[in-house]
Design a protein around this motif. Sequence first.
Motif, PDB file in Angstrom:
ATOM      1  N   GLU A 116      32.549  44.295   4.890  1.00 37.18           N
ATOM      2  CA  GLU A 116      32.616  42.986   5.554  1.00 37.18           C
ATOM      3  C   GLU A 116      32.138  43.085   7.005  1.00 37.18           C
ATOM      4  OE1 GLU A 116      36.318  40.812   3.207  1.00 37.18           O
ATOM      5  OE2 GLU A 116      36.762  42.262   4.802  1.00 37.18           O
ATOM      6  N   LEU A 117      32.589  44.139   7.686  1.00 35.47           N
ATOM      7  CA  LEU A 117      32.169  44.323   9.081  1.00 35.47           C
ATOM      8  C   LEU A 117      30.659  44.534   9.174  1.00 35.47           C
ATOM      9  CD1 LEU A 117      35.041  46.636  10.430  1.00 35.47           C
ATOM     10  CD2 LEU A 117      34.666  44.231  10.961  1.00 35.47           C
ATOM     11  N   GLU A 118      30.097  45.217   8.176  1.00 38.94           N
ATOM     12  CA  GLU A 118      28.651  45.452   8.193  1.00 38.94           C
ATOM     13  C   GLU A 118      27.886  44.141   8.057  1.00 38.94           C
ATOM     14  OE1 GLU A 118      25.351  48.128   5.820  1.00 38.94           O
ATOM     15  OE2 GLU A 118      27.378  48.885   6.124  1.00 38.94           O
ATOM     16  N   LYS A 119      28.375  43.250   7.192  1.00 40.55           N
ATOM     17  CA  LYS A 119      27.721  41.946   7.025  1.00 40.55           C
ATOM     18  C   LYS A 119      27.775  41.132   8.322  1.00 40.55           C
ATOM     19  CE  LYS A 119      27.948  40.900   2.077  1.00 40.55           C
ATOM     20  NZ  LYS A 119      28.404  39.914   1.083  1.00 40.55           N
ATOM     21  N   ILE A 120      28.945  41.173   8.970  1.00 36.92           N
ATOM     22  CA  ILE A 120      29.090  40.428  10.232  1.00 36.92           C
ATOM     23  C   ILE A 120      28.184  41.041  11.299  1.00 36.92           C
ATOM     24  CG2 ILE A 120      30.691  39.772  12.082  1.00 36.92           C
ATOM     25  CD1 ILE A 120      32.924  39.819   9.915  1.00 36.92           C
ATOM     26  N   ALA A 121      28.141  42.376  11.341  1.00 35.24           N
ATOM     27  CA  ALA A 121      27.295  43.058  12.325  1.00 35.24           C
ATOM     28  C   ALA A 121      25.824  42.704  12.120  1.00 35.24           C
ATOM     29  CB  ALA A 121      27.497  44.571  12.236  1.00 35.24           C
ATOM     30  N   GLN A 122      25.407  42.574  10.861  1.00 31.40           N
ATOM     31  CA  GLN A 122      24.013  42.254  10.556  1.00 31.40           C
ATOM     32  C   GLN A 122      23.588  40.891  11.109  1.00 31.40           C
ATOM     33  OE1 GLN A 122      23.991  42.711   6.273  1.00 31.40           O
ATOM     34  NE2 GLN A 122      23.163  44.802   6.369  1.00 31.40           N
ATOM     35  N   MET A 123      24.522  39.948  11.127  1.00 30.17           N
ATOM     36  CA  MET A 123      24.186  38.587  11.577  1.00 30.17           C
ATOM     37  C   MET A 123      24.487  38.367  13.064  1.00 30.17           C
ATOM     38  SD  MET A 123      27.322  36.652   9.629  1.00 30.17           S
ATOM     39  CE  MET A 123      27.566  35.223  10.617  1.00 30.17           C
TER      40      MET A 123
END
Length: 582
Positions: free
Chosen positions: A444-451
């Motif tokens: 989840e953190l990776e998805k948020i970091a990507q955006m």
Amino acid sequence: MRTVVVIPTYWGRKKENFFKEGDIIYDHATPVDTEGTLGRMLESMKILKKKDFKLVILVCPTTREIERKVEGKVKKIVKEVNLDVETYLFTQKILRKIKRFGRNSNLKENILSLLNLKGYANVRNMCLFASQILNADISILLDDDEVIENPDFIDIAREFIGKRVYGETVYAVAGYYLNKYGNYYDDVSMEPWMTYWNRFGSKSKAFDKIIGCGPRLKHTPFAFGGAMVIHKNLYQIVPFDPNVCRGEDIDYLINAKMFGFNFFLDNKLSVKHLPPPKTHPIWKRTREDIYRFVYEKAKIDSQYEVSNMRMVSAKDFFPYPGEFLTDELEDKVFKTNLLLAMEYLSKGDVKACQESIKNIYLSVYEAIPKKDPFTAYRRIQKDWEKLIDFALEHKRELRKIVEEANLFKVDISVDEKHYEKIDLNEKKEILKRMKEFKDFNDAELEKIAQMSSIKAYKQDEYIFKEGEEDSSFYIVIKGCLRIVKYNERNEEIVLADICSGGFLGETAIVNERHQVNAIASEFVELLFIEQKDLDLLIKDDPNLGNKLLFIFLEKLSKKLDKTNRLFQGNYILGSSSLSDMS
């Protein structure tokens, strides 16, 4: 509250040739070839628990000939002490640049004349003006021959200012001096010539009444220039009177009262006053007192009804200085100087005897102001308000000038390419450190970091402005910023201070146009997410998208609740920001 502490420091020529005709006269100007007391004062400030203020040192040489040498001396002292506080030197050089800018902006000469570092009252006005340029809510006035002994001094100074006490808003707080023995009395011995000029006895009565007993905070008829706390609502309206030769502190209290502002004395707010020994003869010091009391009495006597002012009388300032502002002043002057002349004569000092007799003549024929001092002060006050309006209108230009003399400012440049290259793992680590994201897993953190993206802003740079379209959510990674609105005078009103870990931009959920301004208070790093990316996340991964959205909504709800509670309390705009709104 944004706080500026201001300390004027007075310097003269070298010891062997200390005074020349035409030099400005101060009580304790330090010879430029000695160390003086400024370093001692700054060292004493190291004990302060709170150092969340800006420090301004007004450099006041007695002659232009020594300006550069004095500035170098003061700069060296400040650097050696290395007080962990952002420190500015306000010098004649800086003042000339401000005057030049004012003249180029068509500011009238009568207003420009207030920009002056010569004489005690003018110096105090520049203390206030420097505070205005630095956007202070409160200005704390100290002197360089003092020592701070209480680590909580700053908290005590700010405790009541801007708040309502006994049904009245406190806009001015007076502290008091402790002598070398640790008590508040003047360190003097009574002498026969003082029989009718019992200034120290009168002061002792006042001190016992106001300082020596409860309650802690009470109206005061006296104040000390080196222990004053003044709210911007007062200093933007009421200036010190440049026409008063001495006693500018008590004269300021009188002026403030005429404009409806009372001074309160806080009997917990003290500084130790350790001035160098007095060098002027008694007849000269008495002459200075005569001039100040005659002037202040004339100002009170020349009052007339004015719609935005209130009439004051000598009785409002009893026992001190009121007892020296009545019709008995002339008699006091006559008897006192007669006794002083006889005392000098008995010691064979004919010259001093003559000067004492001359005091009587001067009190009748020279000390009385030629012009109505009340009307003259009203003109000064109107010019002062125009000067403050000018400072508000041109605050960025004036701040830029003053920043030239910021001794501890580090010019931080923002490398935009560096922030564009920050990788995914670094952004994930930033999010992991925040308590709001403790329930998010790595994916989840990776998805948020990507955006998300990271940006940096320098001090006083806008993150966004009122009226701009922006649908981004921001998280403060490092530093602090302030949320502000501007009033009709272009004055910055701080609504919130948001620091590391804080959120802003949640209102983008309901309104894409910003209703406020966000400004970096120092170097700031922000992680931001655009709403369009959040909308896509909600569409592609509803659980994660709504989980993230809930954080922003929860922050928005808490801010609204805090705002409601603050407005329901007795807070006044300007005295308390909606701080800690993270």
